[in-house]
Design a protein around this motif. Structure first.
Motif, PDB file in Angstrom:
ATOM      1  N   UNK A 198     -28.399 -32.062   4.966  1.00  0.00           N
ATOM      2  CA  UNK A 198     -29.208 -31.805   3.279  1.00  0.00           C
ATOM      3  C   UNK A 198     -30.625 -32.203   3.380  1.00  0.00           C
ATOM      4  N   UNK A 199     -30.665 -33.752   3.819  1.00  0.00           N
ATOM      5  CA  UNK A 199     -32.057 -34.510   3.444  1.00  0.00           C
ATOM      6  C   UNK A 199     -32.917 -34.120   4.126  1.00  0.00           C
ATOM      7  N   UNK A 200     -33.020 -33.012   5.143  1.00  0.00           N
ATOM      8  CA  UNK A 200     -34.246 -32.110   6.286  1.00  0.00           C
ATOM      9  C   UNK A 200     -34.094 -31.183   5.607  1.00  0.00           C
ATOM     10  N   UNK A 201     -32.962 -30.069   5.210  1.00  0.00           N
ATOM     11  CA  UNK A 201     -32.990 -28.757   4.385  1.00  0.00           C
ATOM     12  C   UNK A 201     -34.010 -29.422   2.453  1.00  0.00           C
ATOM     13  N   UNK A 202     -34.128 -30.882   2.328  1.00  0.00           N
ATOM     14  CA  UNK A 202     -34.358 -31.214   1.240  1.00  0.00           C
ATOM     15  C   UNK A 202     -35.761 -31.152   1.590  1.00  0.00           C
ATOM     16  N   UNK A 203     -36.298 -31.570   2.918  1.00  0.00           N
ATOM     17  CA  UNK A 203     -37.864 -32.194   3.305  1.00  0.00           C
ATOM     18  C   UNK A 203     -38.213 -30.543   3.268  1.00  0.00           C
ATOM     19  N   UNK A 204     -37.802 -29.930   4.027  1.00  0.00           N
ATOM     20  CA  UNK A 204     -38.796 -28.182   4.369  1.00  0.00           C
ATOM     21  C   UNK A 204     -38.519 -28.099   2.797  1.00  0.00           C
ATOM     22  N   UNK A 205     -37.767 -28.042   1.607  1.00  0.00           N
ATOM     23  CA  UNK A 205     -37.552 -27.474   0.747  1.00  0.00           C
ATOM     24  C   UNK A 205     -39.249 -27.575  -0.077  1.00  0.00           C
ATOM     25  N   UNK A 206     -39.031 -28.807  -0.291  1.00  0.00           N
ATOM     26  CA  UNK A 206     -40.000 -29.301  -0.872  1.00  0.00           C
ATOM     27  C   UNK A 206     -41.843 -29.054  -0.132  1.00  0.00           C
ATOM     28  N   UNK A 207     -41.595 -28.832   0.913  1.00  0.00           N
ATOM     29  CA  UNK A 207     -43.241 -28.686   1.925  1.00  0.00           C
ATOM     30  C   UNK A 207     -43.541 -27.285   1.594  1.00  0.00           C
ATOM     31  N   UNK A 208     -42.514 -26.328   1.184  1.00  0.00           N
ATOM     32  CA  UNK A 208     -42.779 -25.211   1.257  1.00  0.00           C
ATOM     33  C   UNK A 208     -43.714 -25.117   0.469  1.00  0.00           C
ATOM     34  N   UNK A 209     -43.552 -23.084  -0.421  1.00  0.00           N
ATOM     35  CA  UNK A 209     -45.092 -23.469  -1.555  1.00  0.00           C
ATOM     36  C   UNK A 209     -43.638 -23.009  -2.282  1.00  0.00           C
ATOM     37  N   UNK A 210     -44.529 -23.594  -3.135  1.00  0.00           N
ATOM     38  CA  UNK A 210     -43.984 -23.362  -4.714  1.00  0.00           C
ATOM     39  C   UNK A 210     -44.496 -22.351  -5.182  1.00  0.00           C
ATOM     40  N   UNK A 211     -43.125 -21.626  -5.500  1.00  0.00           N
ATOM     41  CA  UNK A 211     -43.093 -20.242  -6.134  1.00  0.00           C
ATOM     42  C   UNK A 211     -44.172 -19.889  -7.750  1.00  0.00           C
ATOM     43  N   UNK A 212     -44.374 -20.750  -8.637  1.00  0.00           N
ATOM     44  CA  UNK A 212     -45.252 -20.290  -9.764  1.00  0.00           C
ATOM     45  C   UNK A 212     -45.639 -19.379 -10.221  1.00  0.00           C
ATOM     46  N   UNK A 213     -46.573 -19.226  -8.850  1.00  0.00           N
ATOM     47  CA  UNK A 213     -47.447 -18.624  -8.844  1.00  0.00           C
ATOM     48  C   UNK A 213     -47.301 -16.555  -8.794  1.00  0.00           C
ATOM     49  N   UNK A 214     -45.760 -16.666  -7.810  1.00  0.00           N
ATOM     50  CA  UNK A 214     -44.972 -15.695  -7.362  1.00  0.00           C
ATOM     51  C   UNK A 214     -44.528 -14.770  -8.741  1.00  0.00           C
ATOM     52  N   UNK A 215     -45.104 -13.666  -8.771  1.00  0.00           N
ATOM     53  CA  UNK A 215     -44.156 -12.855  -9.991  1.00  0.00           C
ATOM     54  C   UNK A 215     -42.461 -12.869  -9.967  1.00  0.00           C
ATOM     55  N   UNK A 216     -42.141 -13.150 -11.074  1.00  0.00           N
ATOM     56  CA  UNK A 216     -40.481 -13.113 -10.880  1.00  0.00           C
ATOM     57  C   UNK A 216     -39.909 -11.220 -11.001  1.00  0.00           C
ATOM     58  N   UNK A 217     -38.476 -11.624 -10.234  1.00  0.00           N
ATOM     59  CA  UNK A 217     -38.049 -10.328  -9.996  1.00  0.00           C
ATOM     60  C   UNK A 217     -37.416 -10.304 -11.742  1.00  0.00           C
ATOM     61  N   UNK A 218     -37.154  -9.249 -12.141  1.00  0.00           N
ATOM     62  CA  UNK A 218     -35.986  -9.649 -13.644  1.00  0.00           C
ATOM     63  C   UNK A 218     -34.781  -9.245 -13.067  1.00  0.00           C
ATOM     64  N   UNK A 219     -34.365 -10.195 -13.956  1.00  0.00           N
ATOM     65  CA  UNK A 219     -32.791 -10.846 -13.665  1.00  0.00           C
ATOM     66  C   UNK A 219     -32.550 -11.893 -12.410  1.00  0.00           C
TER      67      UNK A 219
END
Length: 88
Positions: A31-52
């Motif tokens: 889980x720590x490995x998954x968390x570290x990879x998630x934190x290093x991934x591109x943030x989705x703040x600029x991505x277009x949200x999908x309806x619902x």
């Protein structure tokens, strides 16, 4: 390591939050490995949200990353599922 996931959005628009501490878990290292990879991934703040679609805030030791469906990687889905208790 404390991992917190808040999920919002979806068809019903309900918010759900879950947390887990990896210290005493047999799968803690994974889980720590998954968390570290998630934190290093591109943030989705600029991505277009999908309806619902779901929107996630993943917090790990004071750091936060924003994720959105359908842009989650398989590892991010595993982490979110584990923290929210929905399986991987």
């Amino acid at each position: 390591m404390l991992i917190t996931v808040t999920r919002t959005g979806g068809f019903a628009g309900r918010e759900r939050t879950g947390s887990l501490d990896t210290e005493c878990r047999p799968d803690g290292i994974e889980l720590e490995r998954l968390a570290e990879r998630t934190l290093s991934a591109e943030d989705a703040a600029g991505r277009e949200p999908l309806p619902d679609g779901f929107h996630y805030l993943v917090r790990v030791d004071g750091k936060t990353v924003e994720l959105r469906d359908p842009y989650l990687t398989e590892e991010q889905r595993q982490l979110v599922g584990a923290v929210l208790g929905e399986g991987a």
